[in-house]
Design a protein around this motif. Structure first.
Motif, PDB file in Angstrom:
ATOM      1  N   LYS A  37       0.754  -1.295  -0.026  1.00  0.00           N
ATOM      2  CA  LYS A  37       0.267  -0.065  -0.195  1.00  0.00           C
ATOM      3  C   LYS A  37       0.790   1.029   0.013  1.00  0.00           C
ATOM      4  O   LYS A  37       0.576   1.954  -0.693  1.00  0.00           O
ATOM      5  CB  LYS A  37      -0.942   0.121   1.327  1.00  0.00           C
ATOM      6  CG  LYS A  37      -2.307  -0.101   1.088  1.00  0.00           C
ATOM      7  CD  LYS A  37      -3.458   0.152   2.064  1.00  0.00           C
ATOM      8  CE  LYS A  37      -4.679  -0.275   1.815  1.00  0.00           C
ATOM      9  NZ  LYS A  37      -5.123  -0.978   2.791  1.00  0.00           N
ATOM     10  N   LYS A  38       1.876   1.235   0.868  1.00  0.00           N
ATOM     11  CA  LYS A  38       2.761   2.359   1.150  1.00  0.00           C
ATOM     12  C   LYS A  38       4.075   2.064   0.085  1.00  0.00           C
ATOM     13  O   LYS A  38       5.188   2.933   0.292  1.00  0.00           O
ATOM     14  CB  LYS A  38       2.942   2.849   2.500  1.00  0.00           C
ATOM     15  CG  LYS A  38       1.794   3.150   2.979  1.00  0.00           C
ATOM     16  CD  LYS A  38       2.010   3.976   4.545  1.00  0.00           C
ATOM     17  CE  LYS A  38       0.553   4.393   5.139  1.00  0.00           C
ATOM     18  NZ  LYS A  38       0.462   4.045   6.535  1.00  0.00           N
ATOM     19  N   SER A  42       3.766   2.102  -5.827  1.00  0.00           N
ATOM     20  CA  SER A  42       2.222   2.439  -5.488  1.00  0.00           C
ATOM     21  C   SER A  42       1.907   3.809  -4.983  1.00  0.00           C
ATOM     22  O   SER A  42       1.206   4.709  -5.619  1.00  0.00           O
ATOM     23  CB  SER A  42       1.879   1.554  -4.180  1.00  0.00           C
ATOM     24  OG  SER A  42       2.188   0.288  -4.333  1.00  0.00           O
ATOM     25  N   ARG A  46      -0.090   6.587  -7.383  1.00  0.00           N
ATOM     26  CA  ARG A  46      -1.002   7.357  -6.598  1.00  0.00           C
ATOM     27  C   ARG A  46      -0.671   8.996  -7.008  1.00  0.00           C
ATOM     28  O   ARG A  46      -1.825   9.643  -7.231  1.00  0.00           O
ATOM     29  CB  ARG A  46      -0.994   7.398  -5.160  1.00  0.00           C
ATOM     30  CG  ARG A  46      -2.371   7.630  -4.556  1.00  0.00           C
ATOM     31  CD  ARG A  46      -2.421   7.157  -3.054  1.00  0.00           C
ATOM     32  NE  ARG A  46      -1.972   5.714  -2.893  1.00  0.00           N
ATOM     33  CZ  ARG A  46      -1.570   5.480  -1.520  1.00  0.00           C
ATOM     34  NH1 ARG A  46      -1.444   6.287  -0.402  1.00  0.00           N
ATOM     35  NH2 ARG A  46      -1.221   4.122  -1.299  1.00  0.00           N
TER      36      ARG A  46
END
Ligand code: 2NL
Length: 360
Positions: A37-38, A42, A46
């Motif tokens: 996710k981090k 990714s 984003r």
């Protein structure tokens, strides 16, 4: 550094990290750092939302490609590491099943089981197959097919155990010999037939020398031209293999069984040596088995033409053979759960009876 050059550097670093990952834990940490996710990839994806349409047109496909290539590299490294882990486990857990046992098993083979194994080995060597059948039988297979007419006194002589009759008044019984096994086999096959039927048999008779359950082996040969000479030769070869001597001397003495005609009992010359018997010498004769040419009525009852097929059959008590060969003076301890008796008279389960390395 341009944005695409930055991606190239990122890809080079993660690709090198993946190749260097030493175990699954290290590999998963890299996956989280890149695609979690981090993760760095990714976060860059984003950031696409804040770019100009021209930038996004270049960076979007570049990031997708990077993500897919890193994902594929992670999967490939993962299965390589898993294979290596499996191979290492297999190598460290390797068992050589051909090594001898470190310790003898605590249990031992009952003399009856040992003799059954010996009988199977001897007759297998002569081309006989081992046949099996149910202990609970019906009147047809235990008596009628064996030429015991209804109401014949020979039926009463068998001291049969009968079960509770069904609604039709028909009672099953415990087989009194293993002949019904041979009847079942003969009814289902086309000669030549060569079988032995070893197993438990039951008679309602209990004293010093009789137990209500005992063991029998019967043999059956059916072919077109089988005769009494084959019977005698086969049985003498059997006795010589079983008693492990070339000296066997045997004689056939006329007898009567409903299922054979002519019928005979076979005696062997013997003498006593302690509790065991020595076969082949001495001045005494001992009855060892019953035999004969299969009665035409039995062949007919099995659906075969007695004009076309004939053969011989024999039967003997396994418990008595065990007593004779291994010198046990009393039959009763055979069926008592006495571990000391078994430790004394039992056989190693690791030494299988066979003719190549010796029966016992
Ligand atoms: C004995 C005698 C014997 C048989 C068993 C047999 C079986 C079929 C057909 C004909 Cl299917 N005969 N068996 C034949 C003769 C003797 O046993 O003293 N047994 C302990």
């Amino acid at each position: 550094m341009s944005q695409t050059a930055e991606l190239d550097a990122l890809e080079a670093r993660f690709t090198a990290d993946i190749a260097a990952a030493a175990d699954l834990k290290a590999l998963d940490d890299i996956r989280v750092a890149a695609l979690g996710k981090k993760g760095e990839v990714s976060l860059k994806m984003r950031a696409l939302g804040g770019m100009s349409p021209e930038e996004r047109q270049v960076m979007g496909p570049a990031l997708n490609g990077l993500r897919d290539r890193l994902g594929a590299a992670l999967d490939a490294r993962k299965s390589a590491l898993e294979d290596a882990a499996l191979n290492a486990a297999l190598a460290s857990e390797r068992v050589d099943v051909s090594l001898p046992a470190r310790r003898e098993p605590a249990g031992s083979l009952h003399p009856v089981s040992q003799v059954m194994e010996e009988l199977a080995a001897i007759f297998a060597d002569m081309g006989f197959a081992v046949a099996e059948g149910p202990d609970v039988e019906d009147d047809f297979h235990n008596f009628t097919a064996l030429n015991f007419p209804a109401g014949h006194p020979a039926r009463d002589m068998h001291d049969t155990f009968f079960m509770t009759p069904d609604e039709g008044g028909i009672a099953k019984l415990l087989r009194t010999h293993t002949s019904p096994v041979q009847i079942r086999t003969l009814m289902g096959s086309k000669p030549p037939v060569r079988i032995i039927a070893p197993g438990r048999v039951y008679r309602c008779d209990w004293d010093q020398t009789h137990t209500p359950m005992f063991h029998q082996v019967e043999g059956l040969v059916i072919d077109r031209e089988t005769h009494m000479g084959h019977l005698k030769g086969c049985l003498i070869d059997f006795l010589s293999a079983f008693f492990e001597t070339d000296e066997v001397e045997a004689r056939l003495r006329p007898h009567h069984f409903p299922f054979t005609e002519p019928s005979a009992e076979m005696d062997v010359r013997y003498e006593r040596v302690g509790d065991a018997v020595k076969v082949g010498s001495g001045d005494k004769w001992m009855e060892i088995l019953g035999c004969g040419m299969v009665h035409p009525n039995v062949i007919r009852a099995c659906g075969l033409d007695p004009e076309e097929y004939q053969g011989f059959a024999f039967g003997m008590g396994v418990d008595r053979l065990a007593m004779l060969k291994y010198g046990m003076p009393d039959l009763r301890p055979f069926f008592e759960p006495d571990a000391r008796w078994l430790a004394h008279y039992g056989f190693s389960p690791l030494l299988q009876a066979n003719l190549a390395t010796g029966l016992s």
